[in-house]
Design a protein around this motif. Structure first.
Motif: not given
Lengths: 151, 82, 151, 82
Positions: C1-2, C19-20, C28, C72, C79, C81, C100
């Motif tokens: 998370m950012s 991302f993710g 992942r 979340v 994740d 952003r 997302t």
């Protein structure tokens, strides 16, 4: 508007760079919202070796083209990009993407969801999961068919 | 003569992706009955029509649709794109 | 998370690259869907010189952080952003983005829309449009406030 | 002493982004009344409370909220982010 059905990987950043904003020498300033969706090969169990995506060349481009035309009209889209891959894909690989450009966020979101719902159940792709023990065609989900009803 | 195409597990059961068929069937359903009567592999592929979809000249269609003027018929399971 | 609140431009492609999907050495494989939204400065009339975005340092990060935490939890996101710019922005400039990552497409879409709806009306930013004739603060829209009711 | 901050057109009408105020007000509404009584620029900024929002220590709050323990009050129009 642009639709690609391809084996090759794609670069999401490259696809989205300047998307919806016109050309440098002819910029468009009526696009306030761009939404993108990217689908990835999941492997929840850790057993998946790869996914095989089969498609119906010719009909695929035709079906996606019809879906895109409908979305453009219905949500007055400034631009649409669809890429869908076929062939062998590994866990974590990008399968497909859609991007929509519109004046406002609600139109961009709705159009992207509409495109995804139709691609899921109306574009002629079939997924097969291959692991060490064998392979299995992914079954269509009732919920994906149901998702079309809201449009 | 009509081009008949098979995709995904329908293709696997029938064993070929595409074939040309001489038929006098007037609807998709008639064509399916003709094919089922041919060999067990067709019978296996077409056992449950509710699990199948059909496209006529690359447009999704129905099993009761007429075949007149159609040059390409495709049989496949429900799509799983996206 | 950012979450980033910044004056500088951002590169959407760079933000979405990987991302993710976890780190290269610890990938992942449970993320099937990434949705991004990018907002741009529109200039429908052709009269806009620039947009000025003011914010409340401290509260901005805090408010966005709370919205992100809620998203979340609610959609089990892998994740998130969020980037929101402030300062002087020209027509066609990117204002902000959210991204997302989730297992399935519905969660990724809903969470991105939720984040956008809350950023619109609950994150302390204010927009002023500046053109040759003068300037005007952008008024909040009732429809943006109404959009929060569905969550 | 309490820090009071103003944003967007509220800041423009009052003329400063931030000031320290000595007050015995017990609620936000009381503080607003004190400010309005000071000078026309405050009266102009706070003329229509329905067009304003308030945050207490960086959390959105209400005009009837108590000020006890609060060190930072911010007044601003409805947000227009995104």
């Amino acid at each position: 508007m642009s639709v690609s059905v391809q084996q090759a990987a794609f670069d999401l950043g490259q696809e989205l760079a300047g998307f919806g904003q016109g050309q440098d020498d002819n910029p468009r300033r009526n696009i306030g919202a761009v939404v993108s969706f990217t689908g990835f090969v999941r492997d929840d169990s850790g057993a998946l070796d790869h996914m095989l995506i089969e498609h119906y060349p010719g009909m695929t481009e035709r079906a996606i083209g019809q879906i895109v035309d409908e979305a453009v009209q219905r949500w007055s889209l400034g631009d649409v990009r669809v890429i869908h891959r076929y062939g062998v894909l590994k866990p974590g690989d990008q399968i497909m993407m859609v991007a929509t450009a519109a004046r406002h966020r609600v139109a961009a979101f709705e159009a992207a969801e509409f495109l995804m719902d139709y691609l899921k159940s109306r574009a002629p792709f079939w997924k097969k999961e291959v692991n060490a023990d064998g392979s299995e065609w992914v079954a269509a989900k009732d919920e994906d068919e149901d998702a079309l009803r809201r449009w | 003569m009509i081009d008949v195409m098979y995709f995904a597990w329908v293709r696997e059961r029938i064993g070929v992706p595409k074939e040309q068929i001489e038929t006098s069937a007037t609807t998709v359903a008639d064509l399916v009955e003709e094919l089922r009567a041919r060999e067990p592999r067709y019978e296996a592929a077409f056992a449950d029509l509710s699990a199948l979809r059909v496209a006529l000249d690359q447009d999704l269609s129905e099993f009761n649709a007429p075949l007149a003027g159609v040059s390409e018929v495709a049989f496949f399971p429900p799509m799983t794109g996206g």
